[in-house]
Design a protein around this motif. Structure first.
Motif, PDB file in Angstrom:
ATOM      1  N   TRP A   1     -14.643   4.506  -5.050  1.00  0.00           N
ATOM      2  CA  TRP A   1     -13.603   3.517  -4.768  1.00  0.00           C
ATOM      3  C   TRP A   1     -12.224   3.925  -5.283  1.00  0.00           C
ATOM      4  O   TRP A   1     -11.216   3.576  -4.679  1.00  0.00           O
ATOM      5  N   ILE A   2     -12.184   4.641  -6.361  1.00  0.00           N
ATOM      6  CA  ILE A   2     -10.887   5.061  -6.904  1.00  0.00           C
ATOM      7  C   ILE A   2     -10.201   6.010  -5.920  1.00  0.00           C
ATOM      8  O   ILE A   2      -9.000   5.888  -5.654  1.00  0.00           O
ATOM      9  N   LEU A   3     -10.964   6.959  -5.358  1.00  0.00           N
ATOM     10  CA  LEU A   3     -10.376   7.886  -4.388  1.00  0.00           C
ATOM     11  C   LEU A   3      -9.983   7.178  -3.099  1.00  0.00           C
ATOM     12  O   LEU A   3      -8.942   7.477  -2.502  1.00  0.00           O
ATOM     13  N   VAL A   4     -10.807   6.239  -2.663  1.00  0.00           N
ATOM     14  CA  VAL A   4     -10.482   5.457  -1.469  1.00  0.00           C
ATOM     15  C   VAL A   4      -9.215   4.651  -1.715  1.00  0.00           C
ATOM     16  O   VAL A   4      -8.306   4.604  -0.874  1.00  0.00           O
ATOM     17  N   ASP A   5      -9.149   4.059  -2.886  1.00  0.00           N
ATOM     18  CA  ASP A   5      -7.984   3.261  -3.249  1.00  0.00           C
ATOM     19  C   ASP A   5      -6.717   4.109  -3.266  1.00  0.00           C
ATOM     20  O   ASP A   5      -5.653   3.666  -2.834  1.00  0.00           O
ATOM     21  N   ASP A   6      -6.834   5.333  -3.746  1.00  0.00           N
ATOM     22  CA  ASP A   6      -5.665   6.226  -3.789  1.00  0.00           C
ATOM     23  C   ASP A   6      -5.159   6.573  -2.391  1.00  0.00           C
ATOM     24  O   ASP A   6      -3.984   6.868  -2.211  1.00  0.00           O
ATOM     25  N   VAL A   7      -6.024   6.533  -1.410  1.00  0.00           N
ATOM     26  CA  VAL A   7      -5.611   6.866  -0.044  1.00  0.00           C
ATOM     27  C   VAL A   7      -4.934   5.684   0.629  1.00  0.00           C
ATOM     28  O   VAL A   7      -3.908   5.841   1.294  1.00  0.00           O
ATOM     29  N   VAL A   8      -5.476   4.491   0.461  1.00  0.00           N
ATOM     30  CA  VAL A   8      -5.022   3.371   1.284  1.00  0.00           C
ATOM     31  C   VAL A   8      -4.071   2.400   0.609  1.00  0.00           C
ATOM     32  O   VAL A   8      -3.353   1.683   1.291  1.00  0.00           O
ATOM     33  N   LYS A   9      -4.021   2.338  -0.692  1.00  0.00           N
ATOM     34  CA  LYS A   9      -3.191   1.305  -1.318  1.00  0.00           C
ATOM     35  C   LYS A   9      -1.734   1.736  -1.424  1.00  0.00           C
ATOM     36  O   LYS A   9      -1.401   2.917  -1.258  1.00  0.00           O
TER      37      LYS A   9
END
Length: 172
Positions: free
Chosen positions: A101-109
């Motif tokens: 989730w941290i990597l996903v968050d870094d892409v989309v937020k």
């Protein structure tokens, strides 16, 4: 009538005497060299206006015209930025499946002061708009299709961001 102090003039006497002398000034309204005042002023104003107009830049006219040069420029500048996002977008499903989730968050937020490198996708949102309007501004069909794809990409990224936020909130 003019009053002249005789003390300013060379004098043999030591007394100061005020003298009353009259002088006349004659103003002539006759044209000089057969040029009237009206013609002279008109010529002067026309010359000054022409000089000012020649020194000013032409106004910028944004008429929305799309030339081959602007299309190529948009494809070159903004197309590269969008293509650079392709591998990142392709890794999103794998990151979600692995629950990273941290990597996903870094892409989309959205980027923050703590993490200015975050939000790779959101930071390039303007590149999508500029690419579509620049490269396909004269082809409304393709431009509308690309705008709907752009909206889908950013709607999905917002949904992913919301899911990550809800997941992080549940884990806390």
């Amino acid at each position: 009538m003019a009053f002249i102090a005789t003390s300013a003039l060379p004098s043999t006497s030591s007394k100061s005497v005020v003298s009353n002398k009259c002088s006349s000034v004659v103003m002539s309204a006759e044209p000089v060299d057969n040029v009237s005042r009206r013609a002279f002023l008109f010529t002067t104003l026309a010359t000054v206006s022409a000089a000012v107009a020649a020194n000013q830049a032409a106004p910028a006219l944004a008429d929305g015209a799309v030339s081959a040069a602007t299309k190529n420029r948009a494809r070159t500048l903004y197309g590269k930025r969008i293509l650079a996002l392709s591998p990142i977008i392709e890794t999103l499903p794998a990151l979600v499946n692995k629950q990273e989730w941290i990597l996903v968050d870094d892409v989309v937020k959205l980027p923050t002061n703590k993490n200015p490198e975050a939000g790779v996708l959101i930071r390039e949102k303007n590149a999508f708009s500029l690419f579509i309007s620049g490269a396909f501004g004269d082809n409304k069909g393709i431009a509308n299709d690309l705008k709907s794809l752009e909206a889908t990409i950013f709607d999905k990224s917002k949904a992913i961001e919301d899911a990550v936020y809800a997941r992080n909130k549940a884990d806390a």
